[in-house]
Design a protein around this motif. Structure first.
Motif, short mmCIF file in Angstrom:
data_model
loop_
_atom_site.label_atom_id
_atom_site.label_comp_id
_atom_site.label_asym_id
_atom_site.label_seq_id
_atom_site.Cartn_x
_atom_site.Cartn_y
_atom_site.Cartn_z
N LEU A 1 -3.75 2.44 -1.27
CA LEU A 1 -4.42 1.10 -1.10
C LEU A 1 -5.11 0.54 -2.20
O LEU A 1 -4.97 -0.54 -2.55
N GLN B 1 2.79 2.35 -3.18
CA GLN B 1 1.90 3.13 -4.24
C GLN B 1 1.54 4.49 -3.85
O GLN B 1 1.14 5.25 -4.36
N GLU C 1 0.84 -1.26 0.16
CA GLU C 1 -0.04 -0.17 -0.12
C GLU C 1 0.89 1.21 -0.02
O GLU C 1 0.77 2.26 -0.74
N SER D 1 -3.07 -0.51 -4.89
CA SER D 1 -2.20 -1.68 -4.75
C SER D 1 -3.13 -2.83 -4.78
O SER D 1 -2.63 -4.02 -5.34
#
Lengths: 345, 295
Positions: free
Chosen positions: B244, B22, B19, B247
């Motif tokens: 999040l 990204q 997470e 990802s």
């Protein structure tokens, strides 16, 4: 006539300066500026085929450029022409391949109308939020671009995908939904048939006339202008400002949607994923260079269409990266920039 | 790709790691967006600042080492910010027009230079780094920067001045604040943060530069600014959520289930909803030009 020439002066000068800067950049990075510029111009307007290629490139730019210009007239910044173009293209493609057994004179207008309607709805979201909530249309239209890119990508790689091809594309549209194009008759038009020139160009010119007529001859044209010059003053003179904001965005979106329609129905004959090289973004430069005049939009779209197709020739002949065209475009936006945008919020 | 940072401490936290990978560039650029917009300057040019930072960082990193590359990227981002400020506050270009043009310019200039410096060089070079900036450095920044900014904006005299300029440049000027200098500082800082976000992409996450590698992250950062209601910590939290989503989307690729496009379009939809449903109000003077002669 003298005033018309004066109005051409500044845009022409800006374009010339931008070309000079591009030549400088090419020279500084070890290229040959003169040869590159000659190849650029020859590729743009140097032969019949080159001119047709440039006009074909200009076709979606005219429509999307009008879209940005109409919104600007009402003081709104539509950065979302790209998204509206994509949903318009998708709607036209769907109407073109899914509906069968209709005559051309019904099917083709229906497919065009579907594109315009989809674009109008997409843009009207931003107009509604702007009019009733005061949400900045720039933010909403930017975000909707990315929603449209992902949405059309989703449709074209899943539910609407033509499984007989490896490409992410919808099935081809029916014969009855196709715009006349040079590519349909290669034996007659020979080399010209590869230029992508289609009847879409006539639709674009017709749109220029319609927008010109709205501006000059209708009460709505006055309301657009009054809203753009000052919504508070316009409201006191009885202009229904909120309705004008929503309808201006819808009209703008319809024009951008139509830009997608003519690409689908006249050139690709299907929705091809990522078919737009950014026409919607380029249209911002087109509208700014045009300085508020619909005929100016046509001229500046042809200039940018030429730039875009000429830059390919330039890359081919002189090995100069074609991104030079984008640099020229950005310089033009800045050079002409602030003058035609009356307010930002 | 997880192999590039096996020495990372945070890599041992299995949930957080993909997470955060990204989210880092989004958090940094979103913080930049907050700084600029709280001072009243719309910064659509975040995307261009990131892309310039990514390119300059890689080129400088190749020649002069990673530290110089990172500093170069931050400086380049700041310079792009400064150009945005000069265009909008000295030459009277509309803030949105300037942002659009800068993004266009950054995209085409970096792609152009990529051809000249790497692809068509004799012999062709690869836009690639031998070593990477430790990812933990950026993870730390990703938490420290929003917290420090939040404190700085709410508790320091400079933060107060910056907010005053964003709410009402006229009153700020009458209170003796140098409006133009505060805005200059804010927009340059904004560009530097976005430049650092770009450097993360090219120098830490993947170690190479590719055309248009920022790919709309600057606009997602802008969405995070709005969803986070123009607060550094809020924008960072929104950026973490968007990271999040990204990802999850990457991990789900190739598996059946929710199409990744749905997750990819979510940040933008969230921004639109946040912009009107949260009654998320931007700084009052956002986008308003100021009289350059009087500041």
């Amino acid at each position: 006539m003298a005033s018309a020439l004066a109005r051409l002066g500044r845009p022409t000068l800006t374009l010339a300066i931008a070309l000079a800067i591009a030549a400088l950049v090419i020279g500084l990075t070890g290229g040959e500026p003169l040869a590159a510029m000659r190849a650029l111009l020859e590729g743009a307007f140097g032969s019949g085929a080159a001119i047709l290629r440039s006009l074909a490139k200009a076709t979606p730019l005219i429509l999307a450029g009008l879209a940005v210009a109409v919104a600007l007239r009402a003081g709104l910044f539509n950065i979302g022409a790209e998204g509206q173009l994509l949903v318009g293209a998708m709607a036209s493609a769907w109407m073109g391949f899914a509906v069968k057994g209709m005559p051309l004179f019904i099917h083709l207008p229906l497919a065009l109308a579907a594109g315009a309607a989809a674009g109008a709805i997409w843009a009207a979201i931003a107009g509604l939020l702007r009019a009733w909530q005061g949400t900045h249309e720039v933010i909403v239209t930017i975000m909707l671009n990315y929603v449209a890119i992902n949405l059309t990508h989703l449709l074209v790689s899943g539910p609407l995908k033509d499984h007989s091809t490896l490409a992410s594309a919808t099935p081809k549209v029916q014969q009855t939904a196709r715009l006349w194009s040079l590519q349909d008759d290669p034996s007659r038009f020979q080399a010209l048939s590869a230029t992508n020139f289609s009847a879409g160009f006539a639709i674009a010119l017709l749109a220029v006339l319609v927008v010109w007529f709205i501006y000059k001859r209708t009460a709505y044209g006055f309301q657009l202008k009054a809203t753009g010059e000052g919504p508070e003053v316009a409201a006191t003179t009885g202009v229904p400002v909120k309705r004008v904001i929503v309808s201006a965005m819808a009209l703008s979106g319809a024009l951008a949607g139509l830009a997608g329609s003519v690409e689908v129905l006249g050139v690709h004959r299907r929705f091809l994923d990522a078919f737009s090289p950014g026409y919607g973004f380029d249209s911002i430069a087109v509208a700014l260079l045009a300085g508020g005049s619909p005929i100016g939009v046509a001229l500046s779209a042809i200039a940018f269409g030429g730039l875009s197709s000429g830059s390919l020739q330039m890359e081919l002949v002189t090995d100069t990266p074609r991104q030079v065209a984008g640099i020229i475009q950005a310089v033009v936006i800045l050079g002409i920039g602030a003058r035609y945008v009356r307010r930002t919020r | 790709m997880a192999d590039v940072a096996t020495d990372s401490i945070i890599a041992s936290v299995p949930f957080l790691y993909p997470e955060l990978r990204q989210a880092v560039p989004l958090v940094l650029a979103a913080c930049g967006g907050v700084v600029s917009e709280r001072a009243g300057v719309i910064n659509i040019a975040l995307e261009g600042c990131m892309l310039t930072g990514a390119f300059v960082g890689l080129v400088a990193g190749q020649s002069f080492g990673l530290a110089a590359g990172l500093l170069g990227a931050i400086a380049a981002g700041g310079l792009v910010g400064l150009i945005h400020l000069l265009l909008t506050h000295r030459l009277g270009v509309n803030q949105i027009v300037s942002g659009v043009a800068i993004n266009l310019l950054a995209l085409h200039v970096t792609t152009f230079l990529m051809r000249i410096v790497f692809v068509r060089a004799e012999p062709p070079r690869e836009a690639k780094l031998a070593a990477l900036i430790p990812i933990d450095l950026f993870f730390v920044a990703c938490f420290a920067v929003p917290l420090l900014l939040q404190l700085g904006l709410s508790r320091t005299p400079l933060g107060l001045r910056l907010r005053a300029v964003g709410e009402s440049p006229e009153s700020a000027r009458m209170a003796g604040i140098g409006v133009l200098s505060v805005r200059t500082l804010a927009v340059v800082a904004s560009g530097m943060l976005a430049g650092a976000g770009g450097a993360y992409l090219s120098m830490s996450q993947v170690g190479r530069f590719s055309d248009d590698m920022v790919a709309g992250r600057g606009y997602i950062a802008l969405a995070a600014v709005i969803a986070g209601r123009w607060m550094p910590v809020g924008a960072a939290a929104a950026a973490l959520v968007f990271g999040l989503l990204d990802s999850v989307q990457l991990q789900m690729q190739g598996t059946a289930g929710l199409p990744p496009e749905i997750l990819r379009m979510t940040p933008y939809l969230v921004a639109i909803v946040a912009a009107f449903a949260l009654r998320s109000k931007p700084p009052a003077a956002l986008g308003a030009p100021i009289e350059p002669s009087r500041s």
